[in-house]
Design a protein around this motif. Structure first.
Motif, PDB file in Angstrom:
ATOM      1  N   GLN A   1       1.480   6.428  -6.948  1.00  0.00           N
ATOM      2  CA  GLN A   1       0.424   7.582  -7.361  1.00  0.00           C
ATOM      3  C   GLN A   1       0.833   8.952  -7.221  1.00  0.00           C
ATOM      4  O   GLN A   1       0.473   9.633  -8.055  1.00  0.00           O
ATOM      5  N   ARG A   2       1.321   9.390  -6.285  1.00  0.00           N
ATOM      6  CA  ARG A   2       2.057  10.537  -6.220  1.00  0.00           C
ATOM      7  C   ARG A   2       2.978  11.013  -7.280  1.00  0.00           C
ATOM      8  O   ARG A   2       3.039  12.032  -7.713  1.00  0.00           O
TER       9      ARG A   2
ATOM     10  N   THR B   1       2.254   1.633  -3.438  1.00  0.00           N
ATOM     11  CA  THR B   1       1.332   2.081  -4.351  1.00  0.00           C
ATOM     12  C   THR B   1       0.903   3.457  -4.186  1.00  0.00           C
ATOM     13  O   THR B   1       0.660   4.408  -5.001  1.00  0.00           O
ATOM     14  N   ASP B   2       0.831   4.149  -2.742  1.00  0.00           N
ATOM     15  CA  ASP B   2       0.665   5.431  -2.487  1.00  0.00           C
ATOM     16  C   ASP B   2       1.665   6.347  -3.073  1.00  0.00           C
ATOM     17  O   ASP B   2       1.569   7.263  -3.959  1.00  0.00           O
ATOM     18  N   THR B   3       2.753   5.847  -2.941  1.00  0.00           N
ATOM     19  CA  THR B   3       4.038   6.726  -3.406  1.00  0.00           C
ATOM     20  C   THR B   3       4.114   6.691  -4.937  1.00  0.00           C
ATOM     21  O   THR B   3       4.373   7.451  -5.588  1.00  0.00           O
TER      22      THR B   3
ATOM     23  N   GLN C   1       9.520  11.992  -4.802  1.00  0.00           N
ATOM     24  CA  GLN C   1       8.917  10.928  -3.959  1.00  0.00           C
ATOM     25  C   GLN C   1       9.807   9.576  -4.509  1.00  0.00           C
ATOM     26  O   GLN C   1      10.151   9.395  -5.542  1.00  0.00           O
TER      27      GLN C   1
ATOM     28  N   GLY D   1       0.622  -1.225  -0.100  1.00  0.00           N
ATOM     29  CA  GLY D   1       0.072  -0.037  -0.084  1.00  0.00           C
ATOM     30  C   GLY D   1       0.823   1.236  -0.020  1.00  0.00           C
ATOM     31  O   GLY D   1       0.579   2.249  -0.666  1.00  0.00           O
ATOM     32  N   ALA D   2       1.908   1.131   0.856  1.00  0.00           N
ATOM     33  CA  ALA D   2       2.746   2.532   0.851  1.00  0.00           C
ATOM     34  C   ALA D   2       3.596   2.644  -0.654  1.00  0.00           C
ATOM     35  O   ALA D   2       3.584   3.603  -1.107  1.00  0.00           O
TER      36      ALA D   2
END
Length: 438
Positions: A167-168, A163-165, A176, A160-161
């Motif tokens: 996305q940013r 994936t979030d990174t 990032q 998840g981390a």
């Protein structure tokens, strides 16, 4: 556990069966020798002896004649062959029901013979194995479920981390980087590789953005100058000589722009790794000597002396044309920008071995570059304030840096006291028996 239980059960059953068969063979022999009286005598003796043997001789009415097996059931006496049956045995405080296995034989006169062995211990052992198996499977299942949940939570949290990174990053924030757990596992190695790739991508995009900005600022001036010159020539009175002079100046400006764009294209190809297949092994000292010979007349016209310091051959495996261009750029830059304020200028071109590398050195005695400006001088279109009035595009050193990176080398700007010392370090080609080899 299942294998151990199976092997133990098979071994115990085989051993028990062999014991019972041996007992039966012995009793059968005694029965043949002395009939029922002899058999009664032997059964009584064996029943009184210590051991796990069970014996019974019952008459036609089911009453015990001899043996240590008390109160047999009528159902047991009616059976023939191998049987498993419960029986009552003495125990502390009374009696207990135990399990036995044996064989029932029909004798003459309605008599029956029962020979068996106690298997209560075997049954308890089976219960222990069954209980251990159930508890073991339950414990393993519990640990498996808890461990699976823990691992999945940790894994999903890390994914998840990532994936979030990601996305940013996809939304434009190239600064990032994927988080590292510090465990050195596969996800950490993958994240490290992706971060290295992101560093390179950010570097290339920053370079592209910088090039775009520099093109917008540095190329706008010559284009504007060309446009104004042509506009002035058209507005003024028709004069063939004026037109001619304007066209000549326009062509010179256009040629300079073409050279600038060609340099940009060359740098782009080098950074993309092009021309690697054109590598060959040659003597860098000889190439430097050719470059010095080529630029000596140009330097003499500027009151600058060019000397060569390459006392021994230095073999490299590289693109000869690119290294020749890089060497020429360094000498040309030294001639253009490194002239001293007074006195005669001097440029030294050197080639020297440095362990597993070879260094190409171009040094001058000019004003040099301040230490805080040297890193900027290696960037595209970078021109110092002192060189703004001189011709050039500011791509010479950046082209040399790109050539060095393509060959797995580096470039450094150093103080020559006075002047600038440019050092290009390249991997050397090992030699054997005087012959170069890649």
């Amino acid at each position: 556990m299942g294998y151990v239980y199976w092997q133990t059960s098979v071994f115990y059953a085989r051993q028990l069966d062999n014991t019972i068969q041996a007992e039966i063979r012995g009793l059968a022999e005694q029965y043949r020798l002395g009939g029922l009286p002899r058999l009664n005598q032997v059964v009584a003796q064996r029943s009184a002896a210590a051991g796990g043997g069970l014996y019974l001789i019952a008459d036609a009415d089911g009453e015990r004649v001899s043996g240590n097996l008390a109160a047999p059931s009528a159902a047991l006496l009616e059976k023939r062959g191998r049987v498993q049956f419960p029986y009552r045995a003495p125990a502390p405080g009374g009696t207990e029901t135990r399990l036995a296995i044996g064989q029932v034989f029909q004798l003459s006169g309605g008599y029956r013979l029962v020979v068996g062995r106690d298997i209560e211990d075997r049954r308890k052992l089976e219960d222990i194995f069954t209980s251990a198996f159930i508890w073991g499977v339950g414990f393993i299942a519990l640990i498996g479920v808890l461990g699976g949940l823990l691992v999945s939570r940790v894994l999903l949290r890390r994914i998840g981390a990532i994936t979030d990174t990601s996305q940013r990053i996809m939304h434009g924030d190239l600064s990032q980087r994927l988080p590292l757990a510090g465990t050195g596992d596969e996800l950490d190695r993958l994240a490290g590789s992706l971060n290295s790739m992101l560093d390179r991508i950010e570097q290339l995009i920053s370079g592209l953005r910088e090039v775009s900005d520099n093109i917008a600022h540095d190329l706008k001036t010559p284009l504007t100058r060309m446009r104004n010159r042509i506009d002035t020539a058209l507005r003024d009175a028709p004069d063939s000589e004026t037109y001619r002079e304007t066209l000549i100046q326009t062509i010179e400006e256009a040629d300079e722009l073409i050279r600038t764009f060609n340099a940009l294209l060359s740098i782009a190809r080098l950074e993309a790794g092009a021309q690697v297949e054109d590598f060959e092994t040659f003597d860098l000292a000889a190439l430097a000597a050719d470059a010095v010979e080529l630029y000596e007349p140009v330097a003499e016209g500027e009151d600058i002396t060019v000397s060569l310091n390459a006392p021994q051959p230095a073999q490299v495996n590289a693109n000869r044309q690119l290294l020749a261009q890089a060497t020429a750029n360094l000498i040309d830059n030294a001639i253009k920008y490194a002239r001293p304020d007074s006195g005669e200028g001097a440029i030294t071109v050197g080639v020297e071995p440095a362990g597993s590398h070879v260094r190409l050195i171009v040094a001058d005695n000019g004003p040099g570059i301040p230490e805080d400006q040297r890193e900027r001088a290696l960037k595209r279109f970078a021109r110092l304030e002192t060189s703004r009035s001189r011709p050039g595009s500011g791509l010479g050193l950046s082209l040399v840096a790109a050539v060095a990176r393509l060959h797995g080398g580096s470039i450094a700007l150093e103080d020559n006291r006075p002047g600038l010392r440019v050092v290009v370090t390249l991997p050397a080609t090992q030699t054997h028996s005087g012959k170069a080899r890649a």
